[in-house]
Motif scaffolding. Structure first.
Motif, mmCIF file in Angstrom:
data_model
loop_
_atom_site.group_PDB
_atom_site.id
_atom_site.type_symbol
_atom_site.label_atom_id
_atom_site.label_comp_id
_atom_site.label_asym_id
_atom_site.label_seq_id
_atom_site.Cartn_x
_atom_site.Cartn_y
_atom_site.Cartn_z
ATOM 1 N N VAL A 47 0.859 -1.182 0.000
ATOM 2 C CA VAL A 47 0.000 0.000 0.000
ATOM 3 C C VAL A 47 0.892 1.228 0.000
ATOM 4 N N LEU A 48 0.338 2.377 -0.333
ATOM 5 C CA LEU A 48 1.146 3.596 -0.422
ATOM 6 C C LEU A 48 1.881 3.892 0.877
ATOM 7 N N ALA A 49 1.259 3.574 2.009
ATOM 8 C CA ALA A 49 1.886 3.854 3.303
ATOM 9 C C ALA A 49 3.153 3.030 3.510
ATOM 10 N N GLU A 50 3.259 1.896 2.808
ATOM 11 C CA GLU A 50 4.422 1.016 2.971
ATOM 12 C C GLU A 50 5.398 1.091 1.806
ATOM 13 N N GLN A 51 5.030 1.787 0.743
ATOM 14 C CA GLN A 51 5.892 1.891 -0.439
ATOM 15 C C GLN A 51 7.098 2.757 -0.116
ATOM 16 N N THR A 52 8.295 2.242 -0.410
ATOM 17 C CA THR A 52 9.502 3.027 -0.150
ATOM 18 C C THR A 52 9.579 4.191 -1.136
ATOM 19 N N PRO A 53 10.092 5.335 -0.691
ATOM 20 C CA PRO A 53 10.208 6.482 -1.589
ATOM 21 C C PRO A 53 11.128 6.167 -2.765
ATOM 22 N N GLY A 54 10.772 6.649 -3.913
ATOM 23 C CA GLY A 54 11.564 6.429 -5.112
ATOM 24 C C GLY A 54 10.704 6.525 -6.349
ATOM 25 N N ALA A 55 11.239 6.024 -7.439
ATOM 26 C CA ALA A 55 10.561 6.134 -8.731
ATOM 27 C C ALA A 55 9.222 5.402 -8.747
ATOM 28 N N GLU A 56 9.147 4.226 -8.107
ATOM 29 C CA GLU A 56 7.889 3.462 -8.113
ATOM 30 C C GLU A 56 6.801 4.213 -7.352
ATOM 31 N N LEU A 57 7.143 4.810 -6.229
ATOM 32 C CA LEU A 57 6.156 5.590 -5.481
ATOM 33 C C LEU A 57 5.700 6.796 -6.295
ATOM 34 N N LEU A 61 1.834 7.439 -7.412
ATOM 35 C CA LEU A 61 1.139 8.677 -7.041
ATOM 36 C C LEU A 61 0.624 9.395 -8.278
ATOM 37 N N SER A 62 1.432 9.433 -9.325
ATOM 38 C CA SER A 62 1.017 10.160 -10.526
ATOM 39 C C SER A 62 -0.124 9.466 -11.255
ATOM 40 N N GLU A 63 -0.258 8.155 -11.098
ATOM 41 C CA GLU A 63 -1.310 7.409 -11.790
ATOM 42 C C GLU A 63 -2.579 7.240 -10.964
ATOM 43 N N THR A 64 -2.588 7.737 -9.738
ATOM 44 C CA THR A 64 -3.739 7.567 -8.857
ATOM 45 C C THR A 64 -4.838 8.559 -9.200
ATOM 46 N N ASP A 65 -6.067 8.067 -9.278
ATOM 47 C CA ASP A 65 -7.243 8.909 -9.500
ATOM 48 C C ASP A 65 -7.716 9.406 -8.134
ATOM 49 N N LEU A 66 -7.429 10.650 -7.810
ATOM 50 C CA LEU A 66 -7.755 11.190 -6.485
ATOM 51 C C LEU A 66 -9.245 11.146 -6.178
ATOM 52 N N ALA A 67 -10.078 11.298 -7.195
ATOM 53 C CA ALA A 67 -11.528 11.310 -6.973
ATOM 54 C C ALA A 67 -12.059 9.953 -6.528
ATOM 55 N N THR A 70 -10.966 6.987 -0.898
ATOM 56 C CA THR A 70 -11.733 7.258 0.316
ATOM 57 C C THR A 70 -10.978 8.321 1.100
ATOM 58 N N PRO A 71 -11.601 8.954 2.082
ATOM 59 C CA PRO A 71 -10.876 9.951 2.876
ATOM 60 C C PRO A 71 -9.617 9.374 3.532
ATOM 61 N N LEU A 72 -9.660 8.139 4.021
ATOM 62 C CA LEU A 72 -8.480 7.518 4.630
ATOM 63 C C LEU A 72 -7.394 7.296 3.584
ATOM 64 N N GLU A 73 -7.777 6.837 2.397
ATOM 65 C CA GLU A 73 -6.797 6.630 1.332
ATOM 66 C C GLU A 73 -6.201 7.955 0.868
ATOM 67 N N LEU A 74 -7.007 9.000 0.836
ATOM 68 C CA LEU A 74 -6.499 10.317 0.455
ATOM 69 C C LEU A 74 -5.482 10.819 1.474
ATOM 70 N N PHE A 75 -5.741 10.568 2.753
ATOM 71 C CA PHE A 75 -4.792 10.933 3.806
ATOM 72 C C PHE A 75 -3.470 10.186 3.595
ATOM 73 N N GLU A 76 -3.537 8.878 3.303
ATOM 74 C CA GLU A 76 -2.330 8.090 3.057
ATOM 75 C C GLU A 76 -1.606 8.563 1.796
ATOM 76 N N TYR A 77 -2.368 9.004 0.800
ATOM 77 C CA TYR A 77 -1.785 9.542 -0.427
ATOM 78 C C TYR A 77 -0.954 10.789 -0.112
ATOM 79 N N VAL A 78 -1.507 11.668 0.715
ATOM 80 C CA VAL A 78 -0.789 12.900 1.073
ATOM 81 C C VAL A 78 0.478 12.556 1.856
ATOM 82 N N ARG A 79 0.377 11.614 2.793
ATOM 83 C CA ARG A 79 1.555 11.213 3.567
ATOM 84 C C ARG A 79 2.627 10.606 2.664
#
Length: 111
Positions: A47-57, A61-67, A70-79
């Motif tokens: 999941v995004l919360a466990e993905q190590t920073p780098g090109a894959e993350l 992030l760039s391919e994620t449809d923000l709309a 869920t609110p929890l997933e959006l929070f994890e996206y921002v983190r």
């Protein structure tokens, strides 16, 4: 003359943060007795919360449809975005330190 006040346009309150797709997903999860999180993410990799920073993350992030989040997933996206920014900042700082540490003899000679 005594007209009822018109309600404000659009959805207000907590539902304002949820797109129709998110509401539909959460309803289907509730009816099926499933957790409100999208468990498909776990099957596809970390999941995004466990993905190590780098090109894959950055790609995820760039391919994620923000709309559709869920609110929890959006929070994890921002983190996850914040972790990626911190990682990129460290790369920049290392490059600047390396550039500043180079000897003047390596500088190009004027023609």
């Amino acid at each position: 003359m005594n007209e009822a006040p018109k309600p404000p346009e659009g959805i207000q309150g907590p539902m304002k943060a949820m797109s129709p797709g998110v509401v539909d997903f959460l309803f289907r999860q509730l009816v099926a007795g499933e957790p409100p999180e999208d468990t498909q993410w776990r099957r596809e990799g970390p999941v995004l919360a466990e993905q190590t920073p780098g090109a894959e993350l950055a790609r995820r992030l760039s391919e994620t449809d923000l709309a559709s989040l869920t609110p929890l997933e959006l929070f994890e996206y921002v983190r996850a975005s914040q972790r990626l920014v911190a990682w990129a900042e460290q790369l920049k700082e290392r490059a600047v330190a390396h550039y500043c540490a180079e000897e003047p003899a390596r500088a190009p000679k004027p023609a």
